[in-house]
Write an enzyme that holds these catalytic residues in place. Sequence first.
Site, PDB file in Angstrom:
ATOM      1  N   GLY A 123      -9.477   8.079  10.410  1.00 27.22           N
ATOM      2  CA  GLY A 123      -9.382   9.302  11.378  1.00 27.22           C
ATOM      3  C   GLY A 123     -10.337  10.045  11.329  1.00 27.22           C
ATOM      4  O   GLY A 123     -10.461  11.035  11.970  1.00 27.22           O
ATOM      5  N   GLU A 182     -11.616  15.657   3.691  1.00 28.82           N
ATOM      6  CA  GLU A 182     -10.700  15.108   3.042  1.00 28.82           C
ATOM      7  C   GLU A 182     -11.015  15.068   1.502  1.00 28.82           C
ATOM      8  O   GLU A 182     -10.301  15.433   0.507  1.00 28.82           O
ATOM      9  CB  GLU A 182     -10.223  13.799   3.419  1.00 28.82           C
ATOM     10  CG  GLU A 182      -9.365  13.989   4.584  1.00 28.82           C
ATOM     11  CD  GLU A 182      -8.806  12.820   5.351  1.00 28.82           C
ATOM     12  OE1 GLU A 182      -7.946  12.386   6.139  1.00 28.82           O
ATOM     13  OE2 GLU A 182      -9.855  11.390   5.074  1.00 28.82           O
TER      14      GLU A 182
HETATM   15  C1  5RP Z   1      -8.071  10.142   7.915  1.00 28.95           C
HETATM   16  C2  5RP Z   1      -7.494   9.447   7.048  1.00 28.95           C
HETATM   17  C3  5RP Z   1      -6.018   8.826   6.996  1.00 28.95           C
HETATM   18  O1  5RP Z   1      -5.433   9.362   5.761  1.00 28.95           O
HETATM   19  C4  5RP Z   1      -6.017   7.313   7.028  1.00 28.95           C
HETATM   20  O2  5RP Z   1      -6.573   6.852   8.313  1.00 28.95           O
HETATM   21  C5  5RP Z   1      -4.646   6.873   7.057  1.00 28.95           C
HETATM   22  O3  5RP Z   1      -3.792   7.105   8.506  1.00 28.95           O
HETATM   23  P1  5RP Z   1      -2.501   6.841   8.656  1.00 28.95           P
HETATM   24  O4  5RP Z   1      -1.509   7.794   7.753  1.00 28.95           O
HETATM   25  O5  5RP Z   1      -2.265   7.342  10.166  1.00 28.95           O
HETATM   26  O6  5RP Z   1      -2.090   5.347   8.465  1.00 28.95           O
HETATM   27  O7  5RP Z   1      -8.204   8.784   6.062  1.00 28.95           O
HETATM   28  O8  5RP Z   1      -9.683  10.133   8.142  1.00 28.95           O
END
Ligand code: 5RP
Length: 236
Positions: A106, A112
């Site tokens: 994302g 994060e």
């Molecule tokens: C965003 C992230 C998300 O936590 C990762 O992409 C997982 O996403 P999802 O729960 O929609 O599968 O790292 O930067």
Amino acid sequence: MTPAAEQTKQLKQLVGETAAQRVTSGMVVGLGTGSTTAFAIAALGERLKNGEISNIVGIPTSFQASVLAKKHGIPLTTLDEVERIDIAIDGADEVDPHKNLIKGGGAAHTREKVVDSLAELFIVVVDQSKLVERLGSTFPVPVEVLPMAVAPVTRALSKLGGIPELRMGVKKDGPVITDQGNMVLDVKFDAIPDPAQLEQQINNIPGVLENGLFVGLAHEILVGKFQGEQPVVISQ
Ligand code: 5RP
């Protein structure tokens, strides 16, 4: 939605709600980004509303997390205001047997990593499709880059053996722009034998803000999986 997508959603919801149960009154909570964490944020809001817990504050890892927290009535704070984060709940794109992760699907991996790394307990919430034997098998490593440095960083990442590709927007022409105003290179590696070393090497390239390798940060992985017809959560 296809039956397979429906099942994945069911697992994400179960695992997100299970993680939300770990939060107790008075905690400072790191709020991750993504569709799995969204279920945890909704469940936290529900627990606040029905009085099961009180007095929690969230630290969002993205604009998306902040919008969701507000929607579900979770008060927010910043790292300027608190001295500790009790628990962080966040998703992942890949998880290896050593609890190392690739994140950044994302494009939120920079914030994060700040929030998740400060948490006393960092819980990762995933469905079974995210488990891999070796990082990089299914997902490229996202790298957040200053826009003026995209060309030299692309060359440097190629020298490290990766195949970098600028992440493009969906329903938006041109590249994805992060919450910090930067761009993302998704870098495919044939193999990542030493994730800790690669994490450092990438971050040493001038113009790189942060990459999506999370090595030695996760304390617990909650995995949603099907045992026969039954969706269950396994902690590892
Ligand atoms: C965003 C992230 C998300 O936590 C990762 O992409 C997982 O996403 P999802 O729960 O929609 O599968 O790292 O930067």
